[in-house]
Design an enzyme around this catalytic site. Structure first.
Site, PDB file in Angstrom:
ATOM      1  CE  LYS A 173      -1.226   8.528  -1.161  1.00  0.00           C
ATOM      2  NZ  LYS A 173      -0.384   9.008  -0.454  1.00  0.00           N
TER       3      LYS A 173
HETATM    4  C1  5RP Z   1       2.066  11.387   2.819  1.00  0.00           C
HETATM    5  C2  5RP Z   1       1.786  10.766   1.480  1.00  0.00           C
HETATM    6  C3  5RP Z   1       2.654   9.428   1.158  1.00  0.00           C
HETATM    7  O1  5RP Z   1       2.786   9.202  -0.139  1.00  0.00           O
HETATM    8  C4  5RP Z   1       1.412   8.402   1.369  1.00  0.00           C
HETATM    9  O2  5RP Z   1       0.908   8.259   2.898  1.00  0.00           O
HETATM   10  C5  5RP Z   1       2.013   7.042   1.073  1.00  0.00           C
HETATM   11  O3  5RP Z   1       2.752   6.593   1.951  1.00  0.00           O
HETATM   12  P1  5RP Z   1       2.762   5.420   3.097  1.00  0.00           P
HETATM   13  O4  5RP Z   1       2.678   4.215   2.344  1.00  0.00           O
HETATM   14  O5  5RP Z   1       4.078   5.438   3.856  1.00  0.00           O
HETATM   15  O6  5RP Z   1       1.512   5.863   3.760  1.00  0.00           O
HETATM   16  O7  5RP Z   1       0.963  11.274   0.839  1.00  0.00           O
HETATM   17  O8  5RP Z   1       1.102  12.701   2.920  1.00  0.00           O
END
Ligand code: 5RP
Length: 261
Positions: A173
């Protein structure tokens, strides 16, 4: 690949090879984030658009009914906060026994490439992969940026994503960036995009669509959905971009129609 690993991945990635994860893990370092004060309420009406829920064990146990059918991606790294000395200083906080007991479909962990805690976070990832592979549980690596490193260009994200895959992550991710194909093409496992702080509606559809056409396999998108005034309409429109190839214009139409339904 073994059956258990394949089965779990196929629950997360649909037949089109794409996924839409709904993260509600923000509290693990941000506390009661706006509109996530009551996580169970936040996700009401949204889970039909979620291929997975990214969540910590504390929120899972206390806020999500045990008969929920949405696959769980358990966040297992943490130990720092927005007011602490360094966000990147994370350890693993959930062990294998708990991962199995909570029936996690996958686990998620942050890495902080280029920070003072680079090695520590990468070794956390390596240890987690060693454990999880034994049980057929996919590890999703999150290429996080510490406070001091707001660098989100293709060169940095490609580097961090590739390192995560080399160390054994099954999914990475990361953030969307210009020229996202440089990130996706250099990574041998599926790369998905996080959302970041809330931006205007069409802007979200545009970056998600752009990333998908350049090789991303999906999203892990939270605040741009559940901090929105019309979260269900956002989720439905994004689902269409991720799973039906809708372009930003079509996504806007879906959003507007659902909003006024
Ligand atoms: C926080 C994360 C979140 O899952 C990630 O940032 C995704 O959420 P958003 O779309 O609100 O940024 O890993 O550390």
């Amino acid at each position: 690949m073994d059956w258990g690993m394949e089965n779990r991945l196929s629950r997360l990635f649909q037949a089109d090879g794409h996924c839409m994860f709904l993260p509600i893990d923000h509290g693990y370092f941000q506390g009661p984030t706006r509109k996530l004060e009551k996580p169970g309420k936040t996700i009401e009406g949204l889970t039909q658009y979620a291929d997975g829920l990214f969540i910590t064990r504390g929120v899972l146990r206390n806020c999500i009914p045990a008969d929920s059918t949405v696959p769980v991606i358990l966040r297992v790294s943490g130990g720092s906060s927005v007011i602490g000395a360094d966000l990147a200083n994370e350890e693993l906080f959930t062990d294998m026994e708990e991962i199995l007991r909570l029936n996690a479909t996958a686990v998620g962990i942050s890495i902080f490439v280029g920070t003072d805690y680079e090695r520590q976070s990468l070794m956390n990832l390596a240890r987690l992969v060693n454990e999880c592979e034994r049980y057929g549980i996919p590890v999703m690596a999150v290429t996080a940026v510490g406070k001091e490193l707001e660098k989100r260009d293709a060169r940095y994200l490609a580097l961090a994503s590739r390192i995560a895959a080399e160390l054994g992550a099954r999914v990475v991710k990361t953030y969307w960036c210009e020229n996202f194909e440089k990130v996706a093409d250099g990574c041998p496992v599926p790369v998905i995009m996080a959302g970041g702080p809330k931006v205007e509606d069409r802007g979200v559809f545009e970056f998600v669509h752009d990333g998908m056409t350049r090789g991303a396999k999906g999203v892990n998108l939270g605040r741009n959905i559940w901090q929105h005034e019309h979260p269900k309409a956002m989720a439905k429109a994004l689902w269409a971009v991720v799973h039906q190839g809708a372009d930003p214009g079509t996504a806007m139409e879906i959003f507007e129609a659902e909003k006024s339904a």
